[in-house]
Design a protein around this motif. Structure first.
Motif, PDB file in Angstrom:
ATOM      1  N   ASN A   1       0.826  -1.212   0.000  1.00 51.01           N
ATOM      2  CA  ASN A   1       0.000   0.000   0.000  1.00 51.01           C
ATOM      3  C   ASN A   1       0.863   1.267   0.000  1.00 51.01           C
ATOM      4  OD1 ASN A   1      -2.332  -1.550   0.015  1.00 51.01           O
ATOM      5  ND2 ASN A   1      -2.538  -1.488   2.249  1.00 51.01           N
ATOM      6  N   VAL A   2       1.954   1.239   0.773  1.00 48.48           N
ATOM      7  CA  VAL A   2       2.872   2.378   0.797  1.00 48.48           C
ATOM      8  C   VAL A   2       3.496   2.579  -0.584  1.00 48.48           C
ATOM      9  CG1 VAL A   2       5.042   3.233   1.767  1.00 48.48           C
ATOM     10  CG2 VAL A   2       3.347   2.180   3.262  1.00 48.48           C
ATOM     11  N   ASN A   3       3.855   1.487  -1.226  1.00 51.00           N
ATOM     12  CA  ASN A   3       4.433   1.584  -2.568  1.00 51.00           C
ATOM     13  C   ASN A   3       3.432   2.184  -3.563  1.00 51.00           C
ATOM     14  OD1 ASN A   3       6.836   0.664  -4.320  1.00 51.00           O
ATOM     15  ND2 ASN A   3       5.081  -0.248  -5.386  1.00 51.00           N
ATOM     16  N   THR A   4       2.159   1.822  -3.415  1.00 49.64           N
ATOM     17  CA  THR A   4       1.113   2.399  -4.266  1.00 49.64           C
ATOM     18  C   THR A   4       0.966   3.898  -4.010  1.00 49.64           C
ATOM     19  OG1 THR A   4      -0.072   0.289  -4.312  1.00 49.64           O
ATOM     20  CG2 THR A   4      -1.330   2.255  -4.898  1.00 49.64           C
ATOM     21  N   ASP A   5       1.083   4.295  -2.738  1.00 46.60           N
ATOM     22  CA  ASP A   5       0.997   5.719  -2.405  1.00 46.60           C
ATOM     23  C   ASP A   5       2.090   6.530  -3.115  1.00 46.60           C
ATOM     24  OD1 ASP A   5      -1.147   5.179  -0.765  1.00 46.60           O
ATOM     25  OD2 ASP A   5       0.045   5.100   1.079  1.00 46.60           O
ATOM     26  N   PHE A   6       3.266   5.940  -3.260  1.00 44.71           N
ATOM     27  CA  PHE A   6       4.370   6.632  -3.920  1.00 44.71           C
ATOM     28  C   PHE A   6       4.007   7.016  -5.355  1.00 44.71           C
ATOM     29  CE2 PHE A   6       8.196   6.059  -6.640  1.00 44.71           C
ATOM     30  CZ  PHE A   6       8.875   7.210  -6.267  1.00 44.71           C
ATOM     31  N   PHE A   7       3.430   6.082  -6.082  1.00 46.71           N
ATOM     32  CA  PHE A   7       3.076   6.366  -7.471  1.00 46.71           C
ATOM     33  C   PHE A   7       1.849   7.268  -7.571  1.00 46.71           C
ATOM     34  CE2 PHE A   7       5.605   2.471  -7.802  1.00 46.71           C
ATOM     35  CZ  PHE A   7       6.520   2.866  -8.764  1.00 46.71           C
ATOM     36  N   ASN A   8       0.985   7.241  -6.576  1.00 44.00           N
ATOM     37  CA  ASN A   8      -0.124   8.194  -6.552  1.00 44.00           C
ATOM     38  C   ASN A   8       0.386   9.625  -6.373  1.00 44.00           C
ATOM     39  OD1 ASN A   8      -2.055   6.199  -6.904  1.00 44.00           O
ATOM     40  ND2 ASN A   8      -2.359   5.907  -4.690  1.00 44.00           N
TER      41      ASN A   8
ATOM     42  N   ILE B   1      14.355  15.710  -3.008  1.00 42.55           N
ATOM     43  CA  ILE B   1      13.089  16.429  -3.152  1.00 42.55           C
ATOM     44  C   ILE B   1      13.194  17.498  -4.238  1.00 42.55           C
ATOM     45  CG2 ILE B   1      11.363  17.826  -1.974  1.00 42.55           C
ATOM     46  CD1 ILE B   1      11.565  14.847  -1.137  1.00 42.55           C
ATOM     47  N   GLY B   2      14.361  18.134  -4.347  1.00 40.27           N
ATOM     48  CA  GLY B   2      14.566  19.112  -5.411  1.00 40.27           C
ATOM     49  C   GLY B   2      14.468  18.478  -6.786  1.00 40.27           C
ATOM     50  N   SER B   3      14.957  17.243  -6.923  1.00 42.93           N
ATOM     51  CA  SER B   3      14.878  16.563  -8.218  1.00 42.93           C
ATOM     52  C   SER B   3      13.437  16.227  -8.586  1.00 42.93           C
ATOM     53  CB  SER B   3      15.720  15.281  -8.182  1.00 42.93           C
ATOM     54  OG  SER B   3      15.118  14.299  -7.341  1.00 42.93           O
ATOM     55  N   TRP B   4      12.626  15.892  -7.585  1.00 42.76           N
ATOM     56  CA  TRP B   4      11.215  15.606  -7.863  1.00 42.76           C
ATOM     57  C   TRP B   4      10.453  16.884  -8.198  1.00 42.76           C
ATOM     58  CZ3 TRP B   4       9.562  11.142  -9.217  1.00 42.76           C
ATOM     59  CH2 TRP B   4      10.164   9.969  -8.736  1.00 42.76           C
ATOM     60  N   GLN B   5      10.841  17.983  -7.610  1.00 40.29           N
ATOM     61  CA  GLN B   5      10.200  19.253  -7.943  1.00 40.29           C
ATOM     62  C   GLN B   5      10.448  19.619  -9.403  1.00 40.29           C
ATOM     63  OE1 GLN B   5      11.349  22.485  -5.393  1.00 40.29           O
ATOM     64  NE2 GLN B   5       9.609  23.761  -6.011  1.00 40.29           N
ATOM     65  N   LEU B   6      11.666  19.391  -9.864  1.00 40.53           N
ATOM     66  CA  LEU B   6      11.973  19.633 -11.275  1.00 40.53           C
ATOM     67  C   LEU B   6      11.176  18.695 -12.183  1.00 40.53           C
ATOM     68  CD1 LEU B   6      15.858  20.118 -11.130  1.00 40.53           C
ATOM     69  CD2 LEU B   6      14.104  21.876 -11.490  1.00 40.53           C
ATOM     70  N   ALA B   7      11.042  17.431 -11.746  1.00 36.85           N
ATOM     71  CA  ALA B   7      10.296  16.461 -12.552  1.00 36.85           C
ATOM     72  C   ALA B   7       8.825  16.832 -12.642  1.00 36.85           C
ATOM     73  CB  ALA B   7      10.453  15.065 -11.958  1.00 36.85           C
ATOM     74  N   PHE B   8       8.251  17.306 -11.526  1.00 36.18           N
ATOM     75  CA  PHE B   8       6.834  17.675 -11.520  1.00 36.18           C
ATOM     76  C   PHE B   8       6.577  18.949 -12.326  1.00 36.18           C
ATOM     77  CE2 PHE B   8       6.307  15.456  -7.158  1.00 36.18           C
ATOM     78  CZ  PHE B   8       6.319  14.216  -7.799  1.00 36.18           C
ATOM     79  N   ASN B   9       7.569  19.801 -12.432  1.00 41.68           N
ATOM     80  CA  ASN B   9       7.407  21.026 -13.210  1.00 41.68           C
ATOM     81  C   ASN B   9       7.584  20.796 -14.703  1.00 41.68           C
ATOM     82  OD1 ASN B   9       6.919  22.563 -10.925  1.00 41.68           O
ATOM     83  ND2 ASN B   9       9.087  23.075 -10.634  1.00 41.68           N
ATOM     84  N   TRP B  10       8.000  19.590 -15.040  1.00 46.20           N
ATOM     85  CA  TRP B  10       8.179  19.257 -16.446  1.00 46.20           C
ATOM     86  C   TRP B  10       6.810  19.249 -17.115  1.00 46.20           C
ATOM     87  CZ3 TRP B  10       9.446  13.848 -18.763  1.00 46.20           C
ATOM     88  CH2 TRP B  10       9.984  14.001 -20.060  1.00 46.20           C
ATOM     89  N   GLU B  11       6.701  19.941 -18.215  1.00 48.03           N
ATOM     90  CA  GLU B  11       5.392  20.146 -18.845  1.00 48.03           C
ATOM     91  C   GLU B  11       4.797  18.850 -19.385  1.00 48.03           C
ATOM     92  OE1 GLU B  11       5.682  23.131 -21.797  1.00 48.03           O
ATOM     93  OE2 GLU B  11       6.133  24.754 -20.378  1.00 48.03           O
TER      94      GLU B  11
ATOM     95  N   VAL C   1       4.633  17.974  -4.407  1.00 46.27           N
ATOM     96  CA  VAL C   1       5.962  18.086  -3.788  1.00 46.27           C
ATOM     97  C   VAL C   1       5.879  17.948  -2.271  1.00 46.27           C
ATOM     98  CG1 VAL C   1       7.961  19.600  -3.446  1.00 46.27           C
ATOM     99  CG2 VAL C   1       6.857  19.462  -5.689  1.00 46.27           C
ATOM    100  N   PRO C   2       4.914  18.605  -1.569  1.00 44.25           N
ATOM    101  CA  PRO C   2       4.826  18.425  -0.107  1.00 44.25           C
ATOM    102  C   PRO C   2       4.611  16.964   0.305  1.00 44.25           C
ATOM    103  CG  PRO C   2       3.545  20.330  -0.788  1.00 44.25           C
ATOM    104  CD  PRO C   2       3.947  19.625  -2.039  1.00 44.25           C
ATOM    105  N   ALA C   3       3.763  16.250  -0.447  1.00 40.84           N
ATOM    106  CA  ALA C   3       3.534  14.843  -0.128  1.00 40.84           C
ATOM    107  C   ALA C   3       4.796  14.022  -0.351  1.00 40.84           C
ATOM    108  CB  ALA C   3       2.384  14.297  -0.969  1.00 40.84           C
ATOM    109  N   MET C   4       5.525  14.315  -1.420  1.00 45.31           N
ATOM    110  CA  MET C   4       6.775  13.606  -1.688  1.00 45.31           C
ATOM    111  C   MET C   4       7.812  13.909  -0.608  1.00 45.31           C
ATOM    112  SD  MET C   4       8.211  11.452  -3.729  1.00 45.31           S
ATOM    113  CE  MET C   4       7.327  11.478  -5.309  1.00 45.31           C
TER     114      MET C   4
END
Length: 291
Positions: free
Chosen positions: A169-176, A213-223, A183-186
């Motif tokens: 379930n935790v692993n599923t939460d990651f992909f959700n 976390i900075g790398s995920w922020q860049l990934a989420f900002n990717w259009e 970013v806050p959830a990550m």
């Protein structure tokens, strides 16, 4: 009551009564064979039970009753003992308790996780059957994987099943979180430690909580938004750590993913994410997928 529990309960009840009926039929035949013409276990008034008069005594609920039989034909039966009552009086156990453990485990294997938990709350007998270690091992293999057949969990298969379901379930939460681009959830999902590592599908890797976390922020900002599907998920859970392997499928590619978690203060945190490089072939050439 949901459909899965109702269908599982009906299946279990049908299997239970079918096995119980077969068991009692076999037992009844054995009793009749032991009490046949060669050995009738009766009190004969003459030397033979075949043609003379004898008295047949039966016991029911602590009381004796007798009936006369002439020429092998019964004249009067005062009381007749039901087969099920007689079987239970012979063994002192209920029909469920008379079933061999293998049959009980096989019947319970048709139930899913919620149904098995609900069954354990009905009465003490069902709780004992539903908590059987072999039943939870069979359920683990059905819901997760057969790879860990030789494993002997310290706290039993029921506890190991619960731990495995929790980490899945935790692993599923990651992909959700990735789908929601939060970013806050990550940030809350990762352990705040300097040894955490993240290897993205682009081939870049980052060490430390802030860098990850900075790398995920860049990934989420990717259009560009990439749809993906996770399959072939397998987990291995230890006392305070766990890892999950899986396949990630995209529209035009796939890759292997490994997630590692640590348990801190009763909560699982991600400490390592590794996604193999996935290349999507587009019109302008190859494009790396961030994930």
């Amino acid at each position: 009551m949901d459909i899965s529990f109702f269908s599982g309960a009906v299946t279990f009840i049908c299997c239970f009564f079918a096995v119980a009926a077969a068991f009692l039929t076999h037992r009844s035949k054995s009793v009749r064979k032991n009490c046949g013409e060669d050995s009738c276990n009766c009190a004969c008034s003459r030397g033979s039970c075949g043609g003379g008069r004898f008295e047949k005594t039966s016991v029911l609920n602590g009381r004796s009753s007798s009936s006369s039989v002439f020429g092998g034909v019964e004249g009067e039966m005062v009381e007749k003992v039901p087969v099920t009552v007689a079987a239970e009086k012979l063994t002192g156990a209920s029909m469920m308790e008379q079933l061999v453990p293998e049959i009980t485990t096989h019947a319970l294997s048709y139930l899913d996780y919620p149904s098995l938990c609900r069954l354990s709350m009905t009465n003490s007998l069902m709780r004992k059957a539903a908590n059987d270690d072999n039943a939870w091992k069979a359920l683990y293999h059905k819901d997760f994987t057969l790879e860990q057949d030789s494993l002997s969990p310290i706290n039993g298969w029921k506890a190991y099943y619960a731990a495995t379901r929790a980490i899945m379930n935790v692993n599923t939460d990651f992909f959700n979180i990735i789908r929601e681009r939060s970013v806050p959830a990550m940030e809350r999902f990762w352990l705040n430690a300097d040894y955490v590592k993240c290897f993205h599908a682009s081939g870049e890797y980052f060490t430390g909580h802030n860098a990850v976390i900075g790398s995920w922020q860049l990934a989420f900002n990717w259009e560009q938004n990439v749809d993906f599907e996770i399959r072939d998920v397998k987990a291995r859970v230890m006392t305070d750590s766990a890892w999950v392997t899986m396949k990630a499928y995209l529209n035009m590619g796939s890759g292997n993913v490994t997630n590692v978690f640590e348990l801190h203060n009763g909560r699982w945190y991600m400490v390592h994410h590794h996604c193999s490089v996935m290349l999507i072939h587009g019109g302008a050439g190859q494009q790396a997928v961030q994930g």
